[in-house]
Design a protein around this motif. Structure first.
Motif, PDB file in Angstrom:
ATOM      1  N   GLU A 156      38.841  17.191   2.713  1.00 36.70           N
ATOM      2  CA  GLU A 156      38.703  18.421   3.477  1.00 36.70           C
ATOM      3  C   GLU A 156      37.834  18.202   4.717  1.00 36.70           C
ATOM      4  OE1 GLU A 156      37.195  21.278   0.766  1.00 36.70           O
ATOM      5  OE2 GLU A 156      39.019  21.329  -0.463  1.00 36.70           O
TER       6      GLU A 156
ATOM      7  N   ARG B   7      53.850  29.351   3.135  1.00 34.54           N
ATOM      8  CA  ARG B   7      53.720  30.775   3.513  1.00 34.54           C
ATOM      9  C   ARG B   7      54.121  30.981   4.972  1.00 34.54           C
ATOM     10  NH1 ARG B   7      50.848  33.596  -0.437  1.00 34.54           N
ATOM     11  NH2 ARG B   7      49.437  32.331  -1.727  1.00 34.54           N
ATOM     12  N   LYS B   8      53.635  30.112   5.852  1.00 29.12           N
ATOM     13  CA  LYS B   8      53.946  30.253   7.279  1.00 29.12           C
ATOM     14  C   LYS B   8      55.421  30.011   7.542  1.00 29.12           C
ATOM     15  CE  LYS B   8      49.330  29.005   8.976  1.00 29.12           C
ATOM     16  NZ  LYS B   8      48.526  28.019   9.737  1.00 29.12           N
TER      17      LYS B   8
ATOM     18  N   ARG C 215      57.605  32.931   6.850  1.00 32.77           N
ATOM     19  CA  ARG C 215      57.476  34.066   7.772  1.00 32.77           C
ATOM     20  C   ARG C 215      58.236  33.829   9.078  1.00 32.77           C
ATOM     21  NH1 ARG C 215      51.879  34.170   5.876  1.00 32.77           N
ATOM     22  NH2 ARG C 215      51.225  32.945   7.698  1.00 32.77           N
TER      23      ARG C 215
ATOM     24  N   VAL D 216      50.742  24.936   0.285  1.00 31.53           N
ATOM     25  CA  VAL D 216      50.970  26.356   0.012  1.00 31.53           C
ATOM     26  C   VAL D 216      50.891  27.163   1.303  1.00 31.53           C
ATOM     27  CG1 VAL D 216      50.042  28.399  -1.142  1.00 31.53           C
ATOM     28  CG2 VAL D 216      50.202  26.232  -2.381  1.00 31.53           C
ATOM     29  N   GLU D 217      49.890  26.890   2.118  1.00 32.54           N
ATOM     30  CA  GLU D 217      49.747  27.627   3.368  1.00 32.54           C
ATOM     31  C   GLU D 217      50.912  27.322   4.311  1.00 32.54           C
ATOM     32  OE1 GLU D 217      48.487  30.288   6.070  1.00 32.54           O
ATOM     33  OE2 GLU D 217      47.824  30.030   3.987  1.00 32.54           O
ATOM     34  N   PHE D 218      51.354  26.073   4.331  1.00 35.43           N
ATOM     35  CA  PHE D 218      52.500  25.692   5.151  1.00 35.43           C
ATOM     36  C   PHE D 218      53.745  26.440   4.706  1.00 35.43           C
ATOM     37  CE2 PHE D 218      55.942  23.054   6.686  1.00 35.43           C
ATOM     38  CZ  PHE D 218      55.490  22.591   7.915  1.00 35.43           C
TER      39      PHE D 218
ATOM     40  N   TYR E 234      51.986  16.434   8.079  1.00 32.37           N
ATOM     41  CA  TYR E 234      50.871  15.809   7.361  1.00 32.37           C
ATOM     42  C   TYR E 234      51.269  14.380   6.973  1.00 32.37           C
ATOM     43  CZ  TYR E 234      48.911  20.498   7.055  1.00 32.37           C
ATOM     44  OH  TYR E 234      48.385  21.734   7.357  1.00 32.37           O
TER      45      TYR E 234
ATOM     46  N   ARG F   4      46.640  22.849  -1.181  1.00 28.68           N
ATOM     47  CA  ARG F   4      46.334  24.081  -0.443  1.00 28.68           C
ATOM     48  C   ARG F   4      47.052  24.091   0.908  1.00 28.68           C
ATOM     49  NH1 ARG F   4      41.173  23.391  -2.720  1.00 28.68           N
ATOM     50  NH2 ARG F   4      40.389  22.321  -0.867  1.00 28.68           N
ATOM     51  N   SER F   5      47.088  22.922   1.556  1.00 26.60           N
ATOM     52  CA  SER F   5      47.782  22.841   2.839  1.00 26.60           C
ATOM     53  C   SER F   5      49.274  23.097   2.660  1.00 26.60           C
ATOM     54  CB  SER F   5      47.568  21.455   3.457  1.00 26.60           C
ATOM     55  OG  SER F   5      46.204  21.239   3.745  1.00 26.60           O
TER      56      SER F   5
ATOM     57  N   VAL G 105      54.857  32.151  -4.488  1.00 27.87           N
ATOM     58  CA  VAL G 105      54.919  32.322  -3.039  1.00 27.87           C
ATOM     59  C   VAL G 105      56.392  32.336  -2.619  1.00 27.87           C
ATOM     60  CG1 VAL G 105      54.283  31.348  -0.809  1.00 27.87           C
ATOM     61  CG2 VAL G 105      52.746  31.078  -2.774  1.00 27.87           C
TER      62      VAL G 105
END
Length: 308
Positions: free
Chosen positions: A97, A303-304, A307, A299-301, A130, A296-297, A168
């Protein structure tokens, strides 16, 4: 007890790979399950555990042809070792991190069709964004306990995700449709309702349970299942669509899988009023589970990406 105390004093001199293999077998209850969770081969896991037992001069597991279980010494060793190894994992994750560059491997269990559907929209773009991350996808239709089997997350239809998971949404609503080739329809009997399907050759889908899939329909609150018949039994939508295009009969497939054949008019959709949309795909993971910086990266990727 003196012997056990001597064992614990030697832990700092032991190879980390052997310790990790031991904990994986202890957690998953077998060498094959531990191998799936770590990405190593069962023989590599077995050799690592045997090496650890030789170094400690103590038996850690009771082995039979059907079962692997911890000995009393093995249980105490595992109980003492888990917090230390977890602390090391947290320290490594913290460094990742701080570096701002997540690294490591994410293991995903997914329905094969679902994995194919998100490959271009999620998996490949994430790996491009990544470069130090790795992804391994185990494609299988049967539902598994992703935590128990060593997976970081799963990808399946949202309706199949257990309530104790974090889900998600990552795709639009899904739809299964009936398709046929124009050539087949030119000589076949008319089809105006699901009941007409019993008079047609229908390409069958064999489920992981071994049963043949019964085609499902719904309209105006009325839900029905039709037991169809045909001369060909297959196990995935890609093959079914190929058979439909050849004129062999009707198919019942995911609309996404048939999208190119529909666009090229190689197949035609039938009974559209009887095949409503249902929940889209979801990325899911255990609610109470430590997540690495890479996960975590991811999951956030996801989500974006959903959208956009």
């Amino acid at each position: 007890m003196a012997r056990n105390d001597e064992i614990f004093r030697t832990v700092g001199t032991l190879p980390p790979g052997e310790l990790s293999a031991f904990l994986a077998v202890a957690q998953h209850g077998g060498f094959r399950a531990a191998a799936r969770s770590t990405g190593a081969s069962p023989s590599a896991i077995s050799h690592a555990v045997a090496g650890l037992e030789a170094r400690l001069k103590v038996q850690l597991f009771l082995r039979t042809t059907r079962n692997v279980s911890l000995t009393a010494a093995g249980k105490r060793f595992a109980d003492e070792l888990r917090p230390a190894m977890a602390q090391i994992d947290r320290a490594v994750a913290a460094l990742s991190e701080l570096s701002g560059r997540p690294s490591g491997k994410i293991r995903i269990n997914a329905d094969p069709a679902a994995a194919e559907q998100v490959m271009d929209t999620l998996i490949l773009p994430f790996l491009a964004a990544y470069p130090e991350m790795e992804i391994e996808i185990a494609g299988e239709k049967r539902l598994v306990d992703i935590a128990k089997d060593g997976f970081d997350c799963g990808i399946r239809a949202g309706s199949l995700v257990a309530g104790d998971m974090v889900a998600v949404p990552i795709s639009p609503p899904q739809q299964h449709i009936v398709v046929a080739s124009p050539e087949y329809l030119a000589v076949a009997a008319p089809i105006s309702s699901p009941a007409d399907l019993v008079h047609h050759s229908c390409i069958q889908l064999r489920m992981p349970s071994g049963n043949l899939y019964r085609w499902e329909f719904e309209r105006g609150g009325e839900a029905i299942q039709i037991e169809t018949a045909g001369r060909l039994v297959l196990t995935n939508s890609r093959l079914i669509i190929a058979a439909v295009q050849s004129g062999l009969g009707l198919g019942y497939v995911n609309r996404w899988a048939a999208r190119r054949a529909l666009a090229d008019q190689r197949v035609v959709q039938l009974l559209p009023d009887w095949t409503p949309h249902y929940a889209g795909l979801s990325l899911y993971y255990p609610r109470h589970h430590h997540m690495s910086a890479g996960m975590r990266s991811f999951v956030e990727f996801a989500r974006k990406a959903a959208r956009t």
